[in-house]
Design an enzyme around this catalytic site. Structure first.
Site, mmCIF file in Angstrom:
data_model
loop_
_atom_site.group_PDB
_atom_site.id
_atom_site.type_symbol
_atom_site.label_atom_id
_atom_site.label_comp_id
_atom_site.label_asym_id
_atom_site.label_seq_id
_atom_site.Cartn_x
_atom_site.Cartn_y
_atom_site.Cartn_z
ATOM 1 N N HIS A 39 -5.171 51.037 18.171
ATOM 2 C CA HIS A 39 -5.949 51.311 16.802
ATOM 3 C C HIS A 39 -6.528 49.481 16.630
ATOM 4 C CE1 HIS A 39 -1.828 51.332 14.926
ATOM 5 N NE2 HIS A 39 -2.438 49.677 14.512
ATOM 6 N N ARG A 48 -8.308 44.200 6.865
ATOM 7 C CA ARG A 48 -8.131 44.911 5.114
ATOM 8 C C ARG A 48 -9.248 44.721 3.895
ATOM 9 N NH1 ARG A 48 -4.355 39.827 7.081
ATOM 10 N NH2 ARG A 48 -2.546 40.964 7.193
ATOM 11 N N GLU A 70 -7.326 50.918 11.475
ATOM 12 C CA GLU A 70 -6.735 51.055 9.552
ATOM 13 C C GLU A 70 -7.304 50.069 8.761
ATOM 14 O OE1 GLU A 70 -2.513 49.420 9.516
ATOM 15 O OE2 GLU A 70 -3.296 49.543 10.851
ATOM 16 N N ASN A 129 -3.800 46.155 -0.217
ATOM 17 C CA ASN A 129 -2.835 45.359 -1.002
ATOM 18 C C ASN A 129 -2.379 45.259 -2.394
ATOM 19 O OD1 ASN A 129 -1.345 44.311 1.741
ATOM 20 N ND2 ASN A 129 -2.575 42.555 1.683
ATOM 21 N N HIS A 164 -15.863 40.809 15.325
ATOM 22 C CA HIS A 164 -16.293 42.261 14.594
ATOM 23 C C HIS A 164 -15.577 43.812 15.414
ATOM 24 C CE1 HIS A 164 -18.762 41.293 18.312
ATOM 25 N NE2 HIS A 164 -18.669 42.079 18.646
ATOM 26 N N GLU A 205 -21.210 45.770 15.035
ATOM 27 C CA GLU A 205 -21.858 46.168 16.035
ATOM 28 C C GLU A 205 -22.099 47.695 16.472
ATOM 29 O OE1 GLU A 205 -23.256 43.861 20.363
ATOM 30 O OE2 GLU A 205 -20.654 43.487 19.590
#
Length: 265
Positions: free
Chosen positions: A7, A11, A57, A61, A75, A122
């Protein structure tokens, strides 16, 4: 050694907004989730993601979102069937996705959009047998020294070249584990000629590679002089972290791709 890319983590500032965006526009569904005291991790992918496919993922936070995008990460790229780039790009535009770089501006070969936090995505054309619609094709990082980077990933993870692109101002190198399937996510290493010093920022987190045996994999990395950033013992022997030559973080995770959850009970 394996080292399939499992993965890529980014964030996000508003988890529910991001989940809605990836679900509505890329048909991603939640594959797993981890709730901690200070953050939440959610793993996403297409419904028919195969065992070699990579997940996205999203990390939120609880005390706030990312402050800086940086430019050391470039990207992620997602797949659409060959010959249908315009159709899928127009679909995204009709759904209200930001028009960043349309197919015409990219020579009709690819296109770019951005998610709610500005992460670039992309859109690339692939044979449908190479992976599910919207599945992650590659993740791009920028490096300061191409020779060092290519040697690092070859030496540490036994990656091999699967493609390259040389232009007047930059070069792209694509790498995967030897014998990797078409569905596996590739690593795109971008080297810009001239000034190529980059800021990591904090809107991107890490890449993750899948290990059959965490301790054995980690010992091999240490023998090959990979940075000892967060060893298995410091992570409850569930995962570990190293860094590449440009400080991109790389998680090592031991897991069965067919398991119901990433996280042990």
């Amino acid at each position: 050694m394996g080292a399939t890319l499992d993965h890529v983590m980014m964030r996000v500032s508003d988890l529910e907004e991001s989940l809605e965006w990836y679900g509505e526009h890329l048909d991603y569904e939640e594959k797993d989730r981890w709730e901690a005291d200070s953050f939440t991790n959610v793993y996403l992918g297409p419904e028919d993601l195969g065992e070699d496919g990579a997940m996205l993922e999203l990390t939120h936070n609880h005390d706030g979102g990312p402050e800086e995008m940086g430019d050391a990460w470039g990207h992620i790229a997602v797949r659409v069937p060959e010959g249908e780039l315009e159709e899928y790009y127009d679909q995204l535009m009709d759904e209200g996705v930001e028009d960043y770089r349309d197919p015409e501006s990219c020579g009709g070969r690819y296109a770019f959009v951005k998610d709610p936090d500005g992460h670039e995505i992309e859109i690339v054309q692939r044979d449908p047998d190479q992976g599910a619609l919207w599945s992650i094709d590659h993740t791009m990082i920028r490096v300061e020294d191409a020779d060092e980077a290519l040697g690092w990933y070859t030496r540490k993870f036994e990656y091999t070249h699967t493609g390259r692109w040389e232009s007047d101002s930059f070069a792209n190198y694509f790498m995967k584990p030897e014998g990797a399937s078409d569905e596996e996510m590739a690593l795109e290493i971008t080297y810009n000629y001239g000034d190529n010093t980059y800021d990591l920022g904090d809107a991107w987190g890490h890449l993750c590679v899948r290990a059959d045996d965490l301790e054995e994999f980690w010992e091999t990395l240490m023998e090959r002089d990979a940075p000892d950033y967060r060893d298995p013992a410091s992570c409850d022997n569930e995962y570990a972290f190293t860094k590449d030559m440009d400080d991109h973080e790389i998680e090592i995770l031991e897991r069965d791709p067919n398991a119901e959850s990433l996280f042990p009970e």
